[in-house]
Design a protein around this motif. Structure first.
Motif, PDB file in Angstrom:
ATOM      1  N   HIS A 124      16.739 -10.997  13.052  1.00 49.89           N
ATOM      2  CA  HIS A 124      15.400 -10.443  13.248  1.00 49.89           C
ATOM      3  C   HIS A 124      14.929  -9.707  11.992  1.00 49.89           C
ATOM      4  CE1 HIS A 124      11.853  -8.717  14.980  1.00 49.89           C
ATOM      5  NE2 HIS A 124      12.267  -7.523  14.602  1.00 49.89           N
ATOM      6  N   LEU A 125      15.796  -8.939  11.363  1.00 50.69           N
ATOM      7  CA  LEU A 125      15.418  -8.236  10.135  1.00 50.69           C
ATOM      8  C   LEU A 125      15.054  -9.228   9.030  1.00 50.69           C
ATOM      9  CD1 LEU A 125      18.016  -5.318  10.075  1.00 50.69           C
ATOM     10  CD2 LEU A 125      15.560  -5.146  10.548  1.00 50.69           C
ATOM     11  N   VAL A 126      15.807 -10.312   8.901  1.00 47.49           N
ATOM     12  CA  VAL A 126      15.479 -11.340   7.913  1.00 47.49           C
ATOM     13  C   VAL A 126      14.094 -11.921   8.221  1.00 47.49           C
ATOM     14  CG1 VAL A 126      16.077 -13.658   7.065  1.00 47.49           C
ATOM     15  CG2 VAL A 126      17.872 -11.926   7.328  1.00 47.49           C
ATOM     16  N   GLU A 127      13.841 -12.228   9.479  1.00 44.60           N
ATOM     17  CA  GLU A 127      12.540 -12.776   9.876  1.00 44.60           C
ATOM     18  C   GLU A 127      11.413 -11.795   9.586  1.00 44.60           C
ATOM     19  OE1 GLU A 127       9.164 -12.770  12.488  1.00 44.60           O
ATOM     20  OE2 GLU A 127      10.878 -11.495  12.878  1.00 44.60           O
ATOM     21  N   GLU A 128      11.618 -10.543   9.924  1.00 43.16           N
ATOM     22  CA  GLU A 128      10.587  -9.521   9.713  1.00 43.16           C
ATOM     23  C   GLU A 128      10.262  -9.379   8.228  1.00 43.16           C
ATOM     24  OE1 GLU A 128       8.109  -6.341  11.301  1.00 43.16           O
ATOM     25  OE2 GLU A 128       9.358  -7.727  12.421  1.00 43.16           O
ATOM     26  N   TYR A 129      11.285  -9.289   7.411  1.00 40.91           N
ATOM     27  CA  TYR A 129      11.068  -9.164   5.971  1.00 40.91           C
ATOM     28  C   TYR A 129      10.452 -10.428   5.378  1.00 40.91           C
ATOM     29  CZ  TYR A 129      12.959  -4.574   4.920  1.00 40.91           C
ATOM     30  OH  TYR A 129      13.141  -3.217   4.826  1.00 40.91           O
ATOM     31  N   ALA A 130      10.856 -11.608   5.846  1.00 42.36           N
ATOM     32  CA  ALA A 130      10.293 -12.847   5.305  1.00 42.36           C
ATOM     33  C   ALA A 130       8.788 -12.909   5.563  1.00 42.36           C
ATOM     34  CB  ALA A 130      11.006 -14.053   5.914  1.00 42.36           C
ATOM     35  N   ARG A 131       8.373 -12.559   6.778  1.00 44.43           N
ATOM     36  CA  ARG A 131       6.933 -12.538   7.096  1.00 44.43           C
ATOM     37  C   ARG A 131       6.195 -11.594   6.174  1.00 44.43           C
ATOM     38  NH1 ARG A 131       6.740 -10.076  12.186  1.00 44.43           N
ATOM     39  NH2 ARG A 131       4.524  -9.874  11.855  1.00 44.43           N
ATOM     40  N   HIS A 132       6.726 -10.375   6.048  1.00 44.43           N
ATOM     41  CA  HIS A 132       6.010  -9.365   5.276  1.00 44.43           C
ATOM     42  C   HIS A 132       6.118  -9.583   3.774  1.00 44.43           C
ATOM     43  CE1 HIS A 132       4.641  -7.529   8.820  1.00 44.43           C
ATOM     44  NE2 HIS A 132       5.827  -7.060   9.211  1.00 44.43           N
ATOM     45  N   ALA A 133       7.170 -10.235   3.294  1.00 43.14           N
ATOM     46  CA  ALA A 133       7.235 -10.575   1.868  1.00 43.14           C
ATOM     47  C   ALA A 133       6.114 -11.566   1.530  1.00 43.14           C
ATOM     48  CB  ALA A 133       8.603 -11.147   1.513  1.00 43.14           C
ATOM     49  N   GLY A 134       5.839 -12.479   2.438  1.00 42.06           N
ATOM     50  CA  GLY A 134       4.717 -13.394   2.238  1.00 42.06           C
ATOM     51  C   GLY A 134       3.391 -12.660   2.227  1.00 42.06           C
ATOM     52  N   HIS A 135       3.234 -11.719   3.152  1.00 39.85           N
ATOM     53  CA  HIS A 135       2.016 -10.898   3.144  1.00 39.85           C
ATOM     54  C   HIS A 135       1.905 -10.125   1.831  1.00 39.85           C
ATOM     55  CE1 HIS A 135       2.541 -10.714   7.773  1.00 39.85           C
ATOM     56  NE2 HIS A 135       1.689 -11.673   7.473  1.00 39.85           N
ATOM     57  N   ALA A 136       3.016  -9.574   1.384  1.00 40.25           N
ATOM     58  CA  ALA A 136       3.014  -8.778   0.152  1.00 40.25           C
ATOM     59  C   ALA A 136       2.587  -9.614  -1.048  1.00 40.25           C
ATOM     60  CB  ALA A 136       4.386  -8.155  -0.082  1.00 40.25           C
ATOM     61  N   ASP A 137       2.996 -10.889  -1.096  1.00 38.82           N
ATOM     62  CA  ASP A 137       2.552 -11.778  -2.174  1.00 38.82           C
ATOM     63  C   ASP A 137       1.028 -11.829  -2.234  1.00 38.82           C
ATOM     64  OD1 ASP A 137       5.013 -12.669  -3.177  1.00 38.82           O
ATOM     65  OD2 ASP A 137       5.099 -14.382  -1.828  1.00 38.82           O
ATOM     66  N   LEU A 138       0.421 -12.057  -1.082  1.00 39.37           N
ATOM     67  CA  LEU A 138      -1.032 -12.188  -1.026  1.00 39.37           C
ATOM     68  C   LEU A 138      -1.738 -10.868  -1.320  1.00 39.37           C
ATOM     69  CD1 LEU A 138      -1.248 -14.446   2.154  1.00 39.37           C
ATOM     70  CD2 LEU A 138      -1.512 -15.151  -0.245  1.00 39.37           C
ATOM     71  N   LEU A 139      -1.221  -9.778  -0.749  1.00 37.05           N
ATOM     72  CA  LEU A 139      -1.851  -8.477  -0.977  1.00 37.05           C
ATOM     73  C   LEU A 139      -1.773  -8.066  -2.441  1.00 37.05           C
ATOM     74  CD1 LEU A 139      -0.627  -6.592   2.204  1.00 37.05           C
ATOM     75  CD2 LEU A 139      -2.980  -7.276   1.669  1.00 37.05           C
ATOM     76  N   ARG A 140      -0.621  -8.271  -3.060  1.00 34.41           N
ATOM     77  CA  ARG A 140      -0.475  -7.883  -4.463  1.00 34.41           C
ATOM     78  C   ARG A 140      -1.385  -8.727  -5.354  1.00 34.41           C
ATOM     79  NH1 ARG A 140       3.048  -4.471  -7.619  1.00 34.41           N
ATOM     80  NH2 ARG A 140       1.971  -4.478  -9.611  1.00 34.41           N
ATOM     81  N   GLU A 141      -1.467 -10.022  -5.093  1.00 39.89           N
ATOM     82  CA  GLU A 141      -2.356 -10.862  -5.894  1.00 39.89           C
ATOM     83  C   GLU A 141      -3.811 -10.417  -5.734  1.00 39.89           C
ATOM     84  OE1 GLU A 141      -3.508 -15.517  -6.754  1.00 39.89           O
ATOM     85  OE2 GLU A 141      -2.193 -15.060  -5.070  1.00 39.89           O
ATOM     86  N   ALA A 142      -4.232 -10.099  -4.512  1.00 41.31           N
ATOM     87  CA  ALA A 142      -5.601  -9.641  -4.283  1.00 41.31           C
ATOM     88  C   ALA A 142      -5.841  -8.280  -4.935  1.00 41.31           C
ATOM     89  CB  ALA A 142      -5.878  -9.551  -2.784  1.00 41.31           C
ATOM     90  N   LEU A 143      -4.813  -7.479  -5.025  1.00 38.82           N
ATOM     91  CA  LEU A 143      -4.936  -6.129  -5.581  1.00 38.82           C
ATOM     92  C   LEU A 143      -5.125  -6.156  -7.098  1.00 38.82           C
ATOM     93  CD1 LEU A 143      -4.768  -3.073  -4.959  1.00 38.82           C
ATOM     94  CD2 LEU A 143      -2.313  -3.255  -5.336  1.00 38.82           C
ATOM     95  N   ASP A 144      -4.234  -6.833  -7.802  1.00 38.55           N
ATOM     96  CA  ASP A 144      -4.285  -6.771  -9.261  1.00 38.55           C
ATOM     97  C   ASP A 144      -4.001  -8.091  -9.967  1.00 38.55           C
ATOM     98  OD1 ASP A 144      -1.533  -7.050  -9.038  1.00 38.55           O
ATOM     99  OD2 ASP A 144      -1.049  -5.089  -9.871  1.00 38.55           O
ATOM    100  N   GLY A 145      -3.958  -9.177  -9.196  1.00 35.14           N
ATOM    101  CA  GLY A 145      -3.755 -10.485  -9.804  1.00 35.14           C
ATOM    102  C   GLY A 145      -2.309 -10.855 -10.068  1.00 35.14           C
ATOM    103  N   THR A 146      -1.367  -9.961  -9.750  1.00 40.30           N
ATOM    104  CA  THR A 146       0.041 -10.251  -9.992  1.00 40.30           C
ATOM    105  C   THR A 146       0.519 -11.338  -9.044  1.00 40.30           C
ATOM    106  OG1 THR A 146       0.459  -8.011 -10.759  1.00 40.30           O
ATOM    107  CG2 THR A 146       2.370  -9.277 -10.031  1.00 40.30           C
ATOM    108  N   THR A 147       1.108 -12.371  -9.606  1.00 42.95           N
ATOM    109  CA  THR A 147       1.634 -13.474  -8.813  1.00 42.95           C
ATOM    110  C   THR A 147       3.082 -13.755  -9.226  1.00 42.95           C
ATOM    111  OG1 THR A 147       0.865 -15.135 -10.385  1.00 42.95           O
ATOM    112  CG2 THR A 147      -0.625 -14.579  -8.570  1.00 42.95           C
ATOM    113  N   GLY A 148       3.681 -14.680  -8.514  1.00 46.83           N
ATOM    114  CA  GLY A 148       5.048 -15.089  -8.856  1.00 46.83           C
ATOM    115  C   GLY A 148       6.069 -14.282  -8.093  1.00 46.83           C
ATOM    116  N   GLU A 149       7.302 -14.480  -8.497  1.00 49.07           N
ATOM    117  CA  GLU A 149       8.416 -13.841  -7.805  1.00 49.07           C
ATOM    118  C   GLU A 149       8.309 -12.354  -7.961  1.00 49.07           C
ATOM    119  OE1 GLU A 149      10.308 -15.684  -5.835  1.00 49.07           O
ATOM    120  OE2 GLU A 149       9.383 -17.485  -6.562  1.00 49.07           O
TER     121      GLU A 149
END
Length: 170
Positions: free
Chosen positions: A145-170
């Protein structure tokens, strides 16, 4: 830029593999929130109300709830013990807007360290101290469950960070 995250083991037992993926995803969230100030951590990107600061606080709660409370049977600790969950089920997400960046990071890091120290990876079949929906769950269930929770939110974090300042990638 070199990827600072630790790759999960490619040929290990079940517990080490799951813990390796969990740590990789934790490091992904840390990477996606690194260097941001409080204003950036509280900035939402409509139509979502999700913020990176809210995510850090939510994940701190997830760590403490699932490992400390569900697996080990501990009573909730601050700030979770006095949170107005009945009035605001998303309190962890919303209240982060009032927190400073260092405080959010410290809250999350300390929850992660407690989980790493306390989750009994040597007994994945061990049942939780507290029931979840009428059943005691295994340490294996909690870890997945912890792996699943983090995987979902890591994907969200990718999108939020890109929208915030353009940072993409790993």
């Amino acid at each position: 830029m070199d990827d600072p995250r630790t790759e999960p083991p490619v040929a290990a037992g079940e517990a080490a593999t799951l813990a390796g993926f969990l740590d990789f995803l934790r490091e992904t969230v840390a990477l996606k929130t690194a260097g941001l100030d409080a204003d950036q951590l509280r900035r939402a990107h409509p139509p979502s109300s999700m913020t990176l600061g809210g995510m850090l606080k939510h994940l701190a709660f997830v760590e403490d709830h699932w490992v400390g409370h569900v697996v080990l049977g501990r009573a909730p600790t601050p700030p979770w013990d006095t949170a107005p969950w009945d009035d605001d089920p998303d309190w962890d997400w919303r209240s982060a807007a009032a927190d400073d960046a260092a405080g959010l990071r410290a809250l999350w890091r300390s929850a992660v360290e407690r989980s790493r120290a306390d989750l009994p990876l040597d007994d994945l079949a061990r049942l939780s101290a507290v029931e979840r929906q009428g059943e005691r769950v295994s340490v294996r269930y909690v870890l997945v469950h912890l792996v699943e929770e983090y995987a979902r939110h890591a994907g969200h974090a990718d999108l939020l960070r890109e929208a915030l300042d353009g940072t993409t990638g790993e």
